[in-house]
Enzyme design. Structure first.
Site, mmCIF file in Angstrom:
data_model
loop_
_atom_site.group_PDB
_atom_site.id
_atom_site.type_symbol
_atom_site.label_atom_id
_atom_site.label_comp_id
_atom_site.label_asym_id
_atom_site.label_seq_id
_atom_site.Cartn_x
_atom_site.Cartn_y
_atom_site.Cartn_z
ATOM 1 C CB SER A 1 -1.229 -12.652 -11.779
ATOM 2 O OG SER A 1 -0.449 -13.168 -10.722
ATOM 3 C CG HIS A 2 1.026 -17.140 -16.142
ATOM 4 N ND1 HIS A 2 2.366 -17.386 -15.949
ATOM 5 C CD2 HIS A 2 0.540 -18.168 -16.876
ATOM 6 C CE1 HIS A 2 2.684 -18.514 -16.556
ATOM 7 N NE2 HIS A 2 1.594 -19.013 -17.129
ATOM 8 C CB ALA A 3 3.439 -14.957 -11.357
#
Length: 148
Positions: A106-108
């Protein structure tokens, strides 16, 4: 045909293994959390980056959208449903990152590894349970966010 149902990819020591069927279900169940209540003041998620420290304590700043970035102060724990490139400024200020959704890619997760910031994703209810100003401890090895 095997991958038509639940399948899991496990990475360990630079090798990967595909799991299917009962084995994949058992692993998915062990890694998931029902999200019904805050059990013993703890939220569980997936630890995706231990950053520069294993346990981090700090004040929570819940961001529901990138429009609220100005309320994020340096050293706060960023709590968001999910992140996007619009959150980069807040992510650089964060002592740790916690999201409701997400996984290893994921981006995070990706940005936290690049920045060296501890990160726990997939807690399911962090933005609903944690409020601005709450003091928490993020265990970025076990994937636990503990309300203090």
């Amino acid at each position: 045909k095997k991958r038509g149902g639940l399948s899991v990819i496990v990475f360990r020591k630079r090798r990967y293994k595909f799991l299917y069927g009962r084995t994949a279900k058992a692993l998915a169940k062990a890694l998931s959390w029902s999200g019904k209540d805050l059990k013993n003041g703890e939220l569980r998620g997936v630890a995706v980056s231990k950053g520069r420290g294993t346990k981090v304590k700090g004040r929570v700043c819940v961001l529901h959208s990138p429009r609220n970035l100005s309320k994020m102060k340096h050293g706060d724990i960023l709590v968001a449903s999910m992140t996007s490139p619009d959150f980069i400024t807040a992510m650089r200020r964060a002592k740790a990152i916690v999201t409701d959704v997400g996984g290893l890619m994921s981006h995070a997760a990706v940005v936290s590894r690049e920045l060296g910031v501890p990160c726990v994703v997939g807690t399911k209810i962090a933005t609903k349970v944690l409020k601005d100003g709450d003091f928490v401890e993020v265990d970025a090895v076990k994937g636990i966010v503990r309300k203090l």
